[in-house]
Design a protein around this motif. Structure first.
Motif, PDB file in Angstrom:
ATOM      1  N   TRP A  59      37.305  32.291  30.168  1.00 27.68           N
ATOM      2  CA  TRP A  59      36.814  32.934  31.391  1.00 27.68           C
ATOM      3  C   TRP A  59      37.573  32.479  32.650  1.00 27.68           C
ATOM      4  CZ3 TRP A  59      35.021  29.904  35.327  1.00 27.68           C
ATOM      5  CH2 TRP A  59      34.602  28.616  35.011  1.00 27.68           C
ATOM      6  N   PRO A  60      38.143  31.254  32.696  1.00 29.52           N
ATOM      7  CA  PRO A  60      38.943  30.936  33.904  1.00 29.52           C
ATOM      8  C   PRO A  60      40.140  31.863  34.090  1.00 29.52           C
ATOM      9  CG  PRO A  60      38.380  28.929  32.714  1.00 29.52           C
ATOM     10  CD  PRO A  60      38.002  30.060  31.831  1.00 29.52           C
ATOM     11  N   GLY A  61      40.618  32.491  32.999  1.00 28.72           N
ATOM     12  CA  GLY A  61      41.725  33.426  33.151  1.00 28.72           C
ATOM     13  C   GLY A  61      41.376  34.602  34.035  1.00 28.72           C
ATOM     14  N   LEU A  62      40.115  35.021  34.022  1.00 22.47           N
ATOM     15  CA  LEU A  62      39.680  36.113  34.904  1.00 22.47           C
ATOM     16  C   LEU A  62      39.830  35.722  36.369  1.00 22.47           C
ATOM     17  CD1 LEU A  62      36.443  37.181  32.981  1.00 22.47           C
ATOM     18  CD2 LEU A  62      38.627  38.394  33.024  1.00 22.47           C
ATOM     19  N   LEU A  63      39.455  34.473  36.686  1.00 18.88           N
ATOM     20  CA  LEU A  63      39.565  34.012  38.072  1.00 18.88           C
ATOM     21  C   LEU A  63      41.029  33.853  38.487  1.00 18.88           C
ATOM     22  CD1 LEU A  63      36.753  31.280  38.087  1.00 18.88           C
ATOM     23  CD2 LEU A  63      36.612  33.673  38.835  1.00 18.88           C
ATOM     24  N   ILE A  64      41.849  33.302  37.587  1.00 21.15           N
ATOM     25  CA  ILE A  64      43.265  33.093  37.919  1.00 21.15           C
ATOM     26  C   ILE A  64      43.957  34.429  38.178  1.00 21.15           C
ATOM     27  CG2 ILE A  64      45.467  32.268  37.002  1.00 21.15           C
ATOM     28  CD1 ILE A  64      43.885  30.137  35.453  1.00 21.15           C
ATOM     29  N   LEU A  65      43.731  35.403  37.291  1.00 16.84           N
ATOM     30  CA  LEU A  65      44.362  36.710  37.477  1.00 16.84           C
ATOM     31  C   LEU A  65      43.832  37.426  38.716  1.00 16.84           C
ATOM     32  CD1 LEU A  65      44.428  38.003  33.780  1.00 16.84           C
ATOM     33  CD2 LEU A  65      46.323  37.068  35.109  1.00 16.84           C
ATOM     34  N   HIS A  66      42.556  37.182  39.044  1.00 17.00           N
ATOM     35  CA  HIS A  66      41.977  37.853  40.219  1.00 17.00           C
ATOM     36  C   HIS A  66      42.572  37.293  41.512  1.00 17.00           C
ATOM     37  CE1 HIS A  66      39.013  39.882  42.727  1.00 17.00           C
ATOM     38  NE2 HIS A  66      38.766  38.715  43.324  1.00 17.00           N
ATOM     39  N   PHE A  67      42.659  35.971  41.638  1.00 20.48           N
ATOM     40  CA  PHE A  67      43.144  35.377  42.886  1.00 20.48           C
ATOM     41  C   PHE A  67      44.655  35.484  43.019  1.00 20.48           C
ATOM     42  CE2 PHE A  67      39.047  33.079  42.465  1.00 20.48           C
ATOM     43  CZ  PHE A  67      38.488  33.477  43.669  1.00 20.48           C
ATOM     44  N   THR A  68      45.369  35.634  41.912  1.00 20.37           N
ATOM     45  CA  THR A  68      46.819  35.854  41.999  1.00 20.37           C
ATOM     46  C   THR A  68      47.173  37.337  42.104  1.00 20.37           C
ATOM     47  OG1 THR A  68      46.941  35.833  39.571  1.00 20.37           O
ATOM     48  CG2 THR A  68      47.360  33.750  40.724  1.00 20.37           C
ATOM     49  N   GLN A  69      46.151  38.203  42.153  1.00 19.33           N
ATOM     50  CA  GLN A  69      46.332  39.650  42.298  1.00 19.33           C
ATOM     51  C   GLN A  69      47.091  40.283  41.122  1.00 19.33           C
ATOM     52  OE1 GLN A  69      44.885  41.376  44.837  1.00 19.33           O
ATOM     53  NE2 GLN A  69      44.006  39.419  45.468  1.00 19.33           N
ATOM     54  N   TYR A 119      40.732  52.591  34.528  1.00 18.00           N
ATOM     55  CA  TYR A 119      40.300  51.191  34.423  1.00 18.00           C
ATOM     56  C   TYR A 119      41.297  50.455  33.534  1.00 18.00           C
ATOM     57  CZ  TYR A 119      37.117  47.234  34.350  1.00 18.00           C
ATOM     58  OH  TYR A 119      36.561  45.986  34.526  1.00 18.00           O
ATOM     59  N   ASN A 120      42.455  50.133  34.087  1.00 16.65           N
ATOM     60  CA  ASN A 120      43.518  49.461  33.332  1.00 16.65           C
ATOM     61  C   ASN A 120      43.444  47.957  33.569  1.00 16.65           C
ATOM     62  OD1 ASN A 120      44.159  49.743  35.986  1.00 16.65           O
ATOM     63  ND2 ASN A 120      46.258  50.459  35.665  1.00 16.65           N
ATOM     64  N   LYS A 121      42.494  47.325  32.901  1.00 18.33           N
ATOM     65  CA  LYS A 121      42.295  45.878  33.000  1.00 18.33           C
ATOM     66  C   LYS A 121      42.440  45.279  31.600  1.00 18.33           C
ATOM     67  CE  LYS A 121      41.002  46.591  37.284  1.00 18.33           C
ATOM     68  NZ  LYS A 121      41.862  46.241  38.419  1.00 18.33           N
ATOM     69  N   PRO A 122      43.673  45.002  31.146  1.00 17.28           N
ATOM     70  CA  PRO A 122      43.854  44.556  29.754  1.00 17.28           C
ATOM     71  C   PRO A 122      43.197  43.222  29.439  1.00 17.28           C
ATOM     72  CG  PRO A 122      45.909  44.377  30.980  1.00 17.28           C
ATOM     73  CD  PRO A 122      44.953  45.135  31.853  1.00 17.28           C
ATOM     74  N   PHE A 123      43.259  42.257  30.382  1.00 14.88           N
ATOM     75  CA  PHE A 123      42.667  40.948  30.098  1.00 14.88           C
ATOM     76  C   PHE A 123      41.152  41.052  30.010  1.00 14.88           C
ATOM     77  CE2 PHE A 123      41.098  36.705  30.872  1.00 14.88           C
ATOM     78  CZ  PHE A 123      42.006  35.886  30.213  1.00 14.88           C
ATOM     79  N   GLU A 133      45.572  40.872  38.180  1.00 13.94           N
ATOM     80  CA  GLU A 133      44.579  41.805  37.636  1.00 13.94           C
ATOM     81  C   GLU A 133      43.290  41.616  38.421  1.00 13.94           C
ATOM     82  OE1 GLU A 133      44.166  42.171  33.318  1.00 13.94           O
ATOM     83  OE2 GLU A 133      41.985  42.253  33.588  1.00 13.94           O
ATOM     84  N   THR A 134      43.067  42.463  39.366  1.00 14.33           N
ATOM     85  CA  THR A 134      41.888  42.353  40.227  1.00 14.33           C
ATOM     86  C   THR A 134      40.631  42.672  39.429  1.00 14.33           C
ATOM     87  OG1 THR A 134      43.243  43.084  42.086  1.00 14.33           O
ATOM     88  CG2 THR A 134      40.847  43.100  42.392  1.00 14.33           C
ATOM     89  N   PHE A 135      39.647  41.798  39.547  1.00 12.80           N
ATOM     90  CA  PHE A 135      38.409  41.978  38.786  1.00 12.80           C
ATOM     91  C   PHE A 135      37.515  43.003  39.483  1.00 12.80           C
ATOM     92  CE2 PHE A 135      33.946  40.837  38.042  1.00 12.80           C
ATOM     93  CZ  PHE A 135      33.895  41.025  36.674  1.00 12.80           C
ATOM     94  N   ILE A 136      37.140  44.028  38.745  1.00 11.68           N
ATOM     95  CA  ILE A 136      36.230  45.064  39.223  1.00 11.68           C
ATOM     96  C   ILE A 136      35.227  45.346  38.115  1.00 11.68           C
ATOM     97  CG2 ILE A 136      36.009  47.451  40.022  1.00 11.68           C
ATOM     98  CD1 ILE A 136      38.872  47.312  41.009  1.00 11.68           C
ATOM     99  N   LEU A 137      33.952  45.333  38.467  1.00  6.98           N
ATOM    100  CA  LEU A 137      32.937  45.620  37.458  1.00  6.98           C
ATOM    101  C   LEU A 137      33.064  47.068  36.978  1.00  6.98           C
ATOM    102  CD1 LEU A 137      29.677  43.874  38.721  1.00  6.98           C
ATOM    103  CD2 LEU A 137      30.967  43.380  36.633  1.00  6.98           C
ATOM    104  N   PRO A 138      32.995  47.293  35.682  1.00  8.62           N
ATOM    105  CA  PRO A 138      33.108  48.668  35.181  1.00  8.62           C
ATOM    106  C   PRO A 138      31.890  49.509  35.561  1.00  8.62           C
ATOM    107  CG  PRO A 138      33.511  47.042  33.442  1.00  8.62           C
ATOM    108  CD  PRO A 138      32.919  46.307  34.598  1.00  8.62           C
ATOM    109  N   THR A 139      32.083  50.797  35.600  1.00  9.60           N
ATOM    110  CA  THR A 139      30.987  51.737  35.793  1.00  9.60           C
ATOM    111  C   THR A 139      30.186  51.858  34.494  1.00  9.60           C
ATOM    112  OG1 THR A 139      32.355  53.616  35.135  1.00  9.60           O
ATOM    113  CG2 THR A 139      32.371  52.994  37.474  1.00  9.60           C
ATOM    114  N   PRO A 140      29.003  52.470  34.524  1.00 16.43           N
ATOM    115  CA  PRO A 140      28.243  52.631  33.272  1.00 16.43           C
ATOM    116  C   PRO A 140      29.025  53.346  32.171  1.00 16.43           C
ATOM    117  CG  PRO A 140      26.834  53.083  35.149  1.00 16.43           C
ATOM    118  CD  PRO A 140      28.200  52.877  35.703  1.00 16.43           C
TER     119      PRO A 140
END
Length: 453
Positions: A306-316, A41-45, A318-325
């Motif tokens: 929080w808009p940074g999450l959307l920008i990074l997701h749509f520009t590929q 789970y390498n999602k630094p942002f 940093e794809t947003f993926i919900l973490p596991t438990p």
């Protein structure tokens, strides 16, 4: 809290906080490495965003602490009679119960009786049947209650209120949090991004530049005598950077990765700017409620970034993926201990010591992490690791001593003595040369028959 302590006690407590922070950061780095590599789970942002959002838990202090709520409004101590009517509620008329059983007379009866009264027992005053009641606000009623206290208790209460009023108000702390939330997030995100782009050794080497940045910026925007620029501090910072290079070279293979290097330098500069600017804005830590400050830093980061999450997701990027438990558990533990608690202690340590010493404390994370690998993971390192630990630890101790003795610069003193010795040697050599020239001139000026005789 610690403003009445001596400089020595403040320095020792600040050192204790910084060493505890180093241990917490070692554990946090191990958790981050496990989260990025073992759980993939390498999602630094997103991880930085979540850990920063956990800071908002500090805002629960408004529920638990009355002093925090009192700072939400400013109450006037001295008020005129005209203003007094504005702080009272509307009048309420309450009937009076006459339980005395006396047959008192009102003002009309007094006129009938006349000015003379035969006995004192017959002197009665008849009040109105209703009394006017106005309710005072809690803040103003506190002033009235203080006026009724004994003198010693009144002084204690005034000291406590003065201590509370010395602290920054909530709007001021919000303004500081808005200014510094971006710098704090940039510093932490840059470090996380650099770890993904290059090896940890390269990141730690370039992160040691934060000490040099802090030394330069603190000299430009000095907030106290502890931030004074000296040759001894410069020598200690460069000595520590050299030790960090030796430590990291003992467990890395240098590969040119310019992107990770740029992120490391950006993070180092952001950390230095964050510490030096905050220390200048808040010269006295007693005025700033640090938990409240971090609580608003987390709140503004959560609301603004929080808009940074959307920008990074749509520009590929940093794809947003919900973490596991399991990933959520690691994130929360790392945020509570490695971010929420450690950053609080680190900023306290910065205020109690100096911004440069707090920055050099970051350099101890690398050797402590490798010591953790030696004793826990049974990893072996070369002689460069042990040789590099010496300048790192020596520089930390040297900056500690120099932070206590502000006007002492042993390197400058040694340099002046060295130059004086060189000057004396040159002068003595010049004098000897002059003496030899004079002697040779005297010998050459003697007549020839003098030697023949």
């Amino acid at each position: 809290m610690f403003q009445h302590w001596t400089n020595k006690k403040r320095l020792l407590l600040g050192l204790f906080f910084l060493l505890v922070v180093d241990l917490l950061w070692v554990g946090s780095s191990e958790l981050t490495e496990f989260l990025f590599k073992n759980t993939d789970y390498n999602k630094p942002f997103f991880t930085t965003y979540v850990k920063t959002t956990i800071f908002t838990l500090y805002l629960s202090g408004f529920i638990c602490r009355k002093s925090w709520r009192q700072r939400c409004h400013c109450s006037m101590v001295y008020q005129s009679q005209a203003e007094l009517s504005k702080i009272l509620s509307d009048p309420v008329y309450v009937p009076i119960n006459d339980d005395d059983g006396y047959s008192s007379i009102d003002s009309s009866d007094n006129e009938a009786v006349g000015p003379r009264v035969d006995s004192l027992a017959d002197r009665r005053v008849r009040f109105n049947d209703h009394m006017e009641v106005r309710v005072m606000s809690e803040a103003d009623a506190e002033e009235a209650n203080l006026a009724r206290l004994p003198y010693e208790l009144f002084l204690r209460a005034q000291e406590e209120r003065a201590r509370v009023r010395r602290k920054y108000s909530v709007p001021v702390i919000c303004k500081l949090a808005v200014i510094f939330c971006g710098l704090w997030f940039l510093a932490n995100f840059s470090y996380q991004e650099a770890l993904l782009q290059t090896e940890a050794g390269v990141v730690n080497i370039l992160s040691s530049l934060s000490g040099l940045f802090t030394l330069i910026l603190a000299a430009i925007w000095s907030s106290g005598p502890a931030d004074k620029f000296t040759l001894s501090k410069l020598f200690a910072v460069l000595f520590s950077a050299g030790g960090t290079v030796m430590i990291c070279l003992s467990d890395m293979s240098l590969e040119p990765v310019p992107i990770g290097a740029i992120w490391s330098v950006v993070g180092s500069l952001a950390y230095a700017l964050y510490l030096v600017t905050l220390k200048r804005k808040v010269p006295d830590e007693g005025k700033l409620d640090i938990p409240m400050f971090f609580g608003f830093v987390g709140l503004f980061n959560m609301l603004l970034l929080w808009p940074g999450l959307l920008i990074l997701h749509f520009t590929q990027l940093e794809t947003f993926i919900l973490p596991t438990p399991l990933q959520w558990l690691l994130l929360v533990i790392n945020g509570l201990i490695g971010t929420m608690l450690s950053e609080l202690l680190w900023l306290w340590g910065c205020f109690l010591t100096s911004s440069l010493l707090a920055t050099l404390a970051l350099g101890l994370v690398s050797p402590l992490t490798m010591l953790f690998d030696i004793f826990i993971k049974k990893v072996t390192y070369s002689w460069m690791f042990y040789a590099g630990m010496v300048p790192v630890i020596f520089s930390f101790v040297a900056i500690t001593v120099l932070s206590h003795y502000h006007n002492w610069d042993p390197v400058l003193i040694g340099f002046k003595k060295f130059t004086k010795c060189i000057t004396r040697l040159l002068q003595s050599a010049k004098l000897r040369e002059m003496d030899s020239d004079v002697t040779s001139q005297l010998l050459s000026s003697q007549p020839a028959d003098f030697y023949s005789s």
